[in-house]
Each structure stands twice: as structure tokens, then as C-alpha cells.
Design an enzyme around this catalytic site. Structure first.
Site, PDB file in Angstrom:
ATOM      1  N   GLU A  37       0.908  -1.171   0.097  1.00 44.69           N
ATOM      2  CA  GLU A  37      -0.029   0.039  -0.258  1.00 44.69           C
ATOM      3  C   GLU A  37       0.873   1.158   0.091  1.00 44.69           C
ATOM      4  O   GLU A  37       1.749   1.460   0.910  1.00 44.69           O
ATOM      5  CB  GLU A  37      -0.920   0.054   1.153  1.00 44.69           C
ATOM      6  CG  GLU A  37      -1.948   1.096   1.324  1.00 44.69           C
ATOM      7  CD  GLU A  37      -2.583   0.967   2.574  1.00 44.69           C
ATOM      8  OE1 GLU A  37      -2.558   0.019   3.315  1.00 44.69           O
ATOM      9  OE2 GLU A  37      -3.508   2.078   2.511  1.00 44.69           O
ATOM     10  N   ARG A 266       5.016 -12.716   9.928  1.00 40.64           N
ATOM     11  CA  ARG A 266       5.970 -11.514   9.547  1.00 40.64           C
ATOM     12  C   ARG A 266       7.103 -11.228  10.266  1.00 40.64           C
ATOM     13  O   ARG A 266       7.451 -12.021  11.213  1.00 40.64           O
ATOM     14  CB  ARG A 266       5.102 -10.417   9.899  1.00 40.64           C
ATOM     15  CG  ARG A 266       4.548 -10.311  11.319  1.00 40.64           C
ATOM     16  CD  ARG A 266       3.216  -9.142  11.147  1.00 40.64           C
ATOM     17  NE  ARG A 266       3.668  -7.875  10.851  1.00 40.64           N
ATOM     18  CZ  ARG A 266       3.130  -7.105   9.775  1.00 40.64           C
ATOM     19  NH1 ARG A 266       2.089  -7.525   9.253  1.00 40.64           N
ATOM     20  NH2 ARG A 266       3.426  -5.863   9.656  1.00 40.64           N
ATOM     21  N   LYS A 276       4.231   0.892   9.740  1.00 44.64           N
ATOM     22  CA  LYS A 276       4.284   1.936   8.894  1.00 44.64           C
ATOM     23  C   LYS A 276       3.903   3.180   9.775  1.00 44.64           C
ATOM     24  O   LYS A 276       4.526   4.368   9.667  1.00 44.64           O
ATOM     25  CB  LYS A 276       3.719   2.110   7.794  1.00 44.64           C
ATOM     26  CG  LYS A 276       4.538   1.225   6.671  1.00 44.64           C
ATOM     27  CD  LYS A 276       3.950   1.548   5.229  1.00 44.64           C
ATOM     28  CE  LYS A 276       3.139   0.229   5.057  1.00 44.64           C
ATOM     29  NZ  LYS A 276       2.509   0.073   3.625  1.00 44.64           N
TER      30      LYS A 276
END
Ligand code: ATP
Ligand code: MG
Length: 558
Positions: A37, A266, A276
Site C-alpha cells: 500500500e 511477519r 508504518k
């Protein structure tokens, strides 16, 4: 990346799945994608995903798309799009064909939403946010059906069209899937598929005021692009039901070879943050210089710090892929970069905390040129020119008035030490300033010891580094340490309170004159000090970032 060598890679659960799918001919070809994204810069966690997706495509001679998952116009920006493209290329990967944007499928998403409405599988819901929450139920209690659940297909079609035409306010209604309000998976309790947002989009401008939700857009994007294996992180495990539900209910995609989602754990790295949102906060609050601050776990920060693409790819290889959530030690990342740089980095000398040395028995005004190896273990890399004269700099840490014990291998009064690549010198006397700090050390040198041992057989074990003073270039050194003082800063209530105040220490000293031509980002080993690269941003040429120290000091600090 080398094309011709076959790399033996450890089998992981994803490779097992792919191998089985190829064996049964479910898929002929492996098609993956990396779907960021564009709402921030990529970090080392993304690198894991990039290496996995692009790496599988390479190994199976398939293809990997770079797709911008740009369905949320509010947080996205072209700056991020550009930085992501740059980072993926820098890591050494090529996306297949043109860059993809989820936003280029907006028409198709809309038509598929209409298909679901026509099948009685989606409806426009006017519950407000609080009501929606209340109707959703909890993990232990089933939800309740929305009063709008039974609106007729015709009415829903008309309402959805009105949503699209901007006839409702933001938040007034959403399009929801009609699935199961008592499902044990919360994401299946009539999830939203489309919401209203009067926002300008960086690709589609003001064409749309309704935007699809991730769970609706992602699976369809995968299907449109013919993705075979859609890899994502574990937090999407439950959402796999929704992924499958959407595709199985659309005529175009309800086939055995439609994409399937597989989840892996992850990357979490010690002493840093990876979300982020948190990285944004560090930048916005001015706690770091920017997204590419060399202390940031971003690809651009690591690049500026001197990490190489090969070292990051090797790191991804070392940590592997699994379904177990864990915290990865910083030492693994650092070992990967050290191993790479040890092979490729030219050697040079830099003095970061200089103290003047005067060789009293060396002729005044004379400067001698010496050929020193660029890499002691790799003669092919050739030689570099260094200099020697009456005036030199050594590091303050390499001198003491008296050697504390017989193991001391640096310079002291009446003690000999070898200057790396040059002669043996002996401390004779020194001068201090008013505070007692050494200002100059006066030494003698043995002219018969250039590149050879003393003829009389006396043993000189210590070796220290130096630079010749008249030709040395002044330089700034930025010594980085971990950004946070605790292993898992994300766990803290206020993660900014645990920033390491010593994460950047600036020193001023000297480098060899040959560094006049140093290139930004190119790695050097400053002998005895660590791996460094020239900063890629500073106007002053001679600014060096320490990539990593020569040895692992992390595990000792714990
Ligand atoms: P963040 O939580 O940092 O915002 P994200 O998952 O929202 O991350 P995206 O841009 O959506 O960021 O991520 C693109 C791809 O990278 C996704 O497939 C995601 O699963 C993967 N990814 C993101 N963070 C990690 C991580 N720490 N480890 C492995 N893969 C990751
Ligand atoms: Mg995301």
C-alpha cells in the site's frame, strides 16, 4: 542476480504447496505478487515479503507483479509509489510487465459488486458506526442481522448506484456482503465491501467517491492478474475465508485454478519498530532525519547506511519462512551484511578521534608513498597508495602513557607498535594541554621494518592504524547504534520514550587521501573500526555512515 547458477534453497511450507500444485497440474506456472500500500516507505519486513514473492517467481521461472494496493486514497501519495519502485529495483528484482495498480480495476470491482448484489449476496446498509459495532456481536456472542439485510435486489442496485454517484454523505451507508452474522470468524459477519470517501486519488483523480475495502479488492486483483499463490502475513489468516467467499461467488473466478491465499509469519526485528504508522510518527515528530535516516529499518535508510542488496537478500534467506511468530535478533541481520562486506569492501584507514604523532627521526619535509593491499585476502583487488611522513594521526584510544599490562598491544611510552601497512614506531614522550589531555606524541621509527619484521628478532605484536597528516582528508563519521533501548519497543505505551539517545554519535577525524574519490553508498572497511559508506545525502563529500562494527557487540550487550 546470477541467472545461470541453480541455487539450492531450503524447502519451506510454501514451496511444498507450490510443488504439489505443479505436480497435480493445478497450475502450470507460478505467478506471485508483491502488493504494497503506497502509504509509507518500505521496511525490512517488506523486504522479507519481496524476497519471498520475487524469489519464488525467479526459482520457478514464473512471474511476480508489483501491485500498488491503492484503494485507500486518503493515506496514499505518489512519493511513496516512487520510493517503493526504487527500493524493489535496488533490491535486485524485476517486476513482470507494467506496474499494476488496484485502482486500475475500479470499474471491474464495481461490476463485481453489482454481480454480488444481483445474486442477493450484498446489500447497502445504513447503520451508523456505533450501531454496526453493536450489531456485529463479539468473539463470544453472535451478531444480529442488519435491518437493511433484506432490501430487494432492485433497491440495492439503485442504492449502490446512488452511492457511486455521490448522492450519499461519507459514512451514511456502506455496501456489505451478506454472509453470516453468527460466523465464528468476525470478518464473515457481513463485512463492508465498499465505503464512501470524497477523496482525490493519486491515480484516478475525482472519478470515484466510493472505494472498495481491502478484503474485496485484494482477492479480485489477484484473480484478475492470474496470481496462483497469494502470500500474505499471518494476521490475514481469518480473512482467507472472505478471500475464498468473494472469488467463489463471482462467475469469472469460481474455478479450481483461481488464486489461493497462504499466510506466513511477519518479520519482527529486535530494537526497532516495523509498523508504518510508528515509522511515520518517528518521521513526523522529528526523532529521525526522515524515512531514509540510516537508523530507520526502512530499505532506503539501510541503503543509506551501507547495507547492500545482496546482504538483505541473504538475510531473508537466513531467516526463512514459517508460520511461527518470533522476534529476530539484530545480530542475524548484521552478520549477513558483515559477511557480504568482508568479501567486497576495499580496506582503508580512518582515524576518528585523532591525536598527532611526530616521528622525530624521520626527515622533515619528506613524504613517502607506500603501496598497501586493497584487500589482504584478495590480491586481485590490487593496491592503493598511502603515505608516511614525520607527522601522522593515530586514534586517541590507541595510546596510553604506560602499558597497563603485558597484554597491551597499542602504543605507550617506551613500547613499540606496528603502524598498519607501514613501520614499527616507539613512543618516546608526549605533550598535554592544560587539562592533561594528550596533544602530541613524539615517537621514533625503525626504518628497517617496512613490510618486514625487525632483523634482530624482537617481537612486536600490536598493530594500530594511522593516516599521514599532511595529505589526510578531514572527514565526519556518523556512528549509529540501535534506535531503541529495549528489545520490543512496539510493546511500550510510549515507544518514543525508549529511543536510544546515543543512537547517533558524530566524530570528526581523517581519512586516507584516496577517499577523495569515494562513491556514495559504496562500502569500505575502515581497518580496525568497521564497515562504512559515504553518505548519499550530505553536500560535504567526506561524511561516512557506519554500516556495522567489525564484530558483533550486540549479543555481548544483552
Ligand atoms: P505495516 O503494518 O508496516 O503498515 P502493511 O502490511 O500494512 O505493513 P503493506 O504495504 O500492506 O504494509 O504490505 C505489503 C506486503 O508486505 C504485504 O503482503 C505484507 O504482508 C508484507 N509485509 C508487511 N510487513 C511485513 C513484515 N514485517 N514481514 C513480512 N512481510 C510484511
Ligand atoms: Mg497493509
Amino acid at each position: 542476480m546470477s541467472q545461470n547458477e541453480t541455487v539450492e534453497r531450503p524447502v519451506n511450507f510454501i514451496r511444498n504447496i507450490i510443488n504439489a500444485d505443479l505436480d497435480t497440474k493445478l497450475h502450470e506456472n507460478v505467478q506471485t505478487r508483491f502488493p504494497p500500500e503506497p502509504n509509507g516507505y518500505l521496511h525490512i519486513g517488506h523486504a522479507k515479503s519481496i524476497c519471498l514473492n520475487f524469489g519464488l517467481a525467479e526459482d520457478y521461472k514464473g512471474q511476480c507483479n508489483l501491485r500498488f494496493d491503492d484503494t485507500n486514497p486518503a493515506k496514499e501519495d505518489l512519493e511513496y509509489v516512487e520510493s517503493i519502485k526504487r527500493d524493489v529495483s535496488w533490491l535486485g528484482f524485476n517486476w513482470s510487465g507494467d506496474i499494476c495498480y488496484s485502482s486500475s480495476y475500479f470499474d471491474q470491482f464495481y461490476n463485481y459488486a453489482v454481480e454480488l448484489i444481483k445474486k442477493g449476496l450484498a446489500y447497502v446498509c445504513f447503520l451508523n458506526a456505533d450501531e454496526t459495532r453493536e450489531y456485529r456481536g463479539t468473539l463470544t456472542e453472535p451478531g444480529k442481522d442488519s435491518p437493511y439485510r433484506d432490501t430487494s435486489v432492485e433497491d440495492n442496485l439503485a442504492l449502490f448506484e446512488k452511492m457511486k454517484n455521490g448522492e450519499f454523505k461519507e459514512g451514511e451507508c456502506v455496501l456489505r456482503a451478506k454472509i453470516d452474522m453468527s460466523s465464528s470468524f468476525m470478518c464473515m459477519r457481513d463485512p463492508a465491501l465498499y465505503r464512501i470517501k470524497f477523496a482525490h486519488h493519486h491515480q484516478t483523480g475525482d472519478t470515484w467517491c466510493i472505494y472498495p475495502m481491502y478484503d474485496f479488492a485484494h482477492c479480485i486483483s489477484d484473480a484478475i492478474e492470474g496470481i496462483s499463490h497469494s502470500l500474505c502475513t499471518l494476521e490475514f489468516q481469518d480473512n482467507r475465508r472472505l478471500y475464498d467467499w468473494v472469488l467463489e461467488n463471482l462467475n469469472d473466478f469460481d474455478r479450481p485454478d483461481r488464486p489461493h491465499q497462504y499466510e506466513f509469519s511477519r518479520l519482527n526485528l529486535e530494537y526497532t519498530v516495523m509498523s508504518k504508522r510508528k515509522l511515520h510518527q518517528l518521521v513526523d515528530d522529528g526523532l529521525v532525519e526522515g524515512w531514509d535516516d540510516p537508523r530507520m529499518p526502512t530499505i532506503s535508510g539501510m541503503r543509506r547506511r551501507g547495507y547492500t542488496p545482496a546482504s538483505i537478500r541473504d538475510f531473508a534467506e537466513r531467516i526463512g519462512v514459517s508460520k511461527v511468530d518470533s522476534m529476530t535478533e539484530m545480530g542475524i541481520l548484521e552478520a549477513a551484511v558483515r559477511d557480504d562486506l568482508n568479501k567486497v569492501a576495499p580496506r582503508t584507514m580512518a582515524v576518528m578521534d585523532p591525536i598527532k604523532v611526530v616521528i622525530e627521526n624521520y626527515p622533515e619535509g619528506e613524504v613517502e608513498s607506500i603501496q598497501a593491499p586493497i584487500h589482504p585476502q584478495n590480491e586481485e583487488m590490487g593496491k592503493r597508495e598511502i603515505f608516511f611522513s614525520r607527522e601522522l594521526y593515530i586514534d586517541r584510544a590507541d595510546f596510553m602513557e604506560t602499558a597497563p599490562n603485558s597484554k597491551y598491544q597499542r602504543l605507550a611510552i617506551d613500547k613499540e607498535v606496528r603502524l598498519r601497512n607501514a613501520y614499527i614506531i616507539k613512543g618516546e614522550r608526549f605533550e598535554t594541554d592544560a587539562d592533561g589531555n594528550f596533544t602530541t606524541i613524539y615517537c621514533s621509527y625503525d626504518p628497517e621494518t617496512l613490510g618486514k619484521k625487525p632483523a634482530d628478532g624482537r617481537k612486536v605484536k600490536g598493530v594500530i592504524h594511522f593516516v599521514e597528516a599532511t595529505k589526510a582528508l578531514p572527514a565526519e563519521f556518523r556512528i549509529y547504534d540501535r534506535l531503541f533501548t529495549v528489545e520490543n519497543p512496539a510493546k511500550e505505551d510510549d515507544f518514543e520514550a525508549v529511543i536510544n539517545p546515543d543512537s547517533l554519535v558524530v566524530k570528526n577525524g581523517f581519512v586516507e587521501p584516496g577517499m577523495a574519490g569515494s562513491e556514495p553508498e559504496k562500502a569500505y572497511q575502515f581497518e580496525r573500526e568497521g564497515y562504512f559508506c559515504r553518505d548519499n545525502k550530505s553536500a560535504n563529500q567526506q561524511v561516512y555512515n557506519r554500516t556495522v562494527a567489525l564484530r558483533d557487540t550486540w549479543s555481548q550487550q544483552k
